[in-house]
Enzyme design. Sequence first.
Site, PDB file in Angstrom:
ATOM      1  N   GLU A  32       0.822  -1.209   0.000  1.00  0.00           N
ATOM      2  CA  GLU A  32       0.000   0.000   0.000  1.00  0.00           C
ATOM      3  C   GLU A  32       0.856   1.259   0.000  1.00  0.00           C
ATOM      4  OE1 GLU A  32      -3.099   0.405  -0.591  1.00  0.00           O
ATOM      5  OE2 GLU A  32      -3.618  -1.717  -0.607  1.00  0.00           O
ATOM      6  N   TYR A 115      -7.300   5.822   4.195  1.00  0.00           N
ATOM      7  CA  TYR A 115      -7.409   4.796   3.148  1.00  0.00           C
ATOM      8  C   TYR A 115      -6.506   3.596   3.441  1.00  0.00           C
ATOM      9  CZ  TYR A 115      -6.082   2.030  -0.724  1.00  0.00           C
ATOM     10  OH  TYR A 115      -5.756   0.928  -1.460  1.00  0.00           O
ATOM     11  N   ASP A 133     -10.025   4.591  -2.369  1.00  0.00           N
ATOM     12  CA  ASP A 133      -8.974   5.311  -3.100  1.00  0.00           C
ATOM     13  C   ASP A 133      -9.629   6.031  -4.283  1.00  0.00           C
ATOM     14  OD1 ASP A 133      -9.596   3.279  -4.843  1.00  0.00           O
ATOM     15  OD2 ASP A 133      -7.517   2.746  -5.289  1.00  0.00           O
TER      16      ASP A 133
END
Length: 344
Positions: A32, A115, A133
Site C-alpha cells: 500500500e 485509506y 482510493d
Amino acid sequence: MFAKKIISWYLSHKRDLPWRNTNNPYNIWLSEIILQQTRVQQGLPYYEKFVENFKTVEALAMASEDNVLRLWQGLGYYSRGRNLHKTAQTIAGEYAGRFPDNFKDLQKLKGVGKYTAAAIASFAFNESVPAIDGNAFRVITRFFEIFDPIDSPTVQKNIFEISTDLMKNTEAGNYNQAVMELGAMVCTPKNPSCDVCPVNIECKAFENKSMGKIPTKAKKTKVSNKFLLYLVFEHNEQYWLKKRTEKEIWANMYDFYLVEIENLEYEEKVQEYIEKLKIEVEEINQYPVVNHILTHQKQQIIFVKIKCKSAPALTEGNWYSSGEIDELAKPKIIVDFMKKLKKT
Ligand code: SF4
C-alpha cells in the site's frame, strides 16, 4: 446486489498480484505504501525488491536509511520511503513487531492515512471498513451519479457511509479489492468499459451517459514553474555530490551542486558560480533541458558538466567515482542523468 455482483466479477477477473495472496499485514502495508501515487506496473518490481531484501518488518527496521532509499530510488515521493522506514522501526520497537489489528489504531502509524488503514484492516484482519482510493471514489460517484466534488470532506464522509452500508455482510477484503479493481480496469477515468461492467444495469451515470462528467473536483491544482540548474563538477573521473539535509526536497539523498534560477537563461549564473567558487575550468558541457512534472510543480532542470583542472575547495559534499555513485540513494533525475553521462 452491487457488492455481490462486483465481488463475483472480481473473483473471476482479478489481476494476480503478490500482495493479494497474503493476509500478512507487513506485506499488505508495504504494497500500500509503495502503490500510493504509483501505478501497479511501476510499483510491482519495487514491492518484490523490498520483500526480497526485507522479509519481515524487523529486517526493514534494522536496515540503514541509505539502503532503504536506494531501493526506493526511482519511485519519487521520497518522504514515503523515509516514513516506511520510520514506521517499520516503530512497529519493531514500540509494537514488538506486531501491526495494530484495527482501523483506528492503524491510523496512528506514520504515513498511514484513512485509506491505507482501511486497506490493511480489511485485507489482513477482515474488518468491515471501506478502503476508498481514487478508483473507488470514481466507481461509487458514477454508480450513484453523485456530481458533488469528491475533494469536499462532507462528500467524502457521505461516500464513506454509503460504502460502509454497501459492504455490510460481505467479505470486507474482497469487497474493497473488487471496487478498486473495477475502477482500475473497467470504470477508468477516460472511456470506461461500461459494456462489460457487471453493474451497468443499475448504474445511474451509465443510464444518463454522464460518466465523463463524474467525478468532479472543487479545487483545481495550481501548478507552479521551477527552474533548477545542476552544476556537475568533475575532477579526476570523480563527481562532486552532496547529501541533502532532512528538511530539503529530496531529503537525505545525494545530488550535484544545485542552484535555483529564475528562468532558462542560465549561462550568466554558470559564470557567476565559476567565479564565486574559484573553479579552474578545463571543459564545459551542457545538456538538453529535462522536464520533471510533479503534482504541484513543473520543474525544468538544466545540467551543466564542468570538468575542473583541480578539485574546487567546496566545504560540503564529497567526490565519488561513477561506480560509487551507483551505490548512493539519488533522486530519479540524477539516476537518469548518470545513465546519460555513461553513454557519452
Ligand atoms: S457502468 Fe460504466 S460508469 Fe457505471 S460503474 Fe460501470 S464502468 Fe463505471
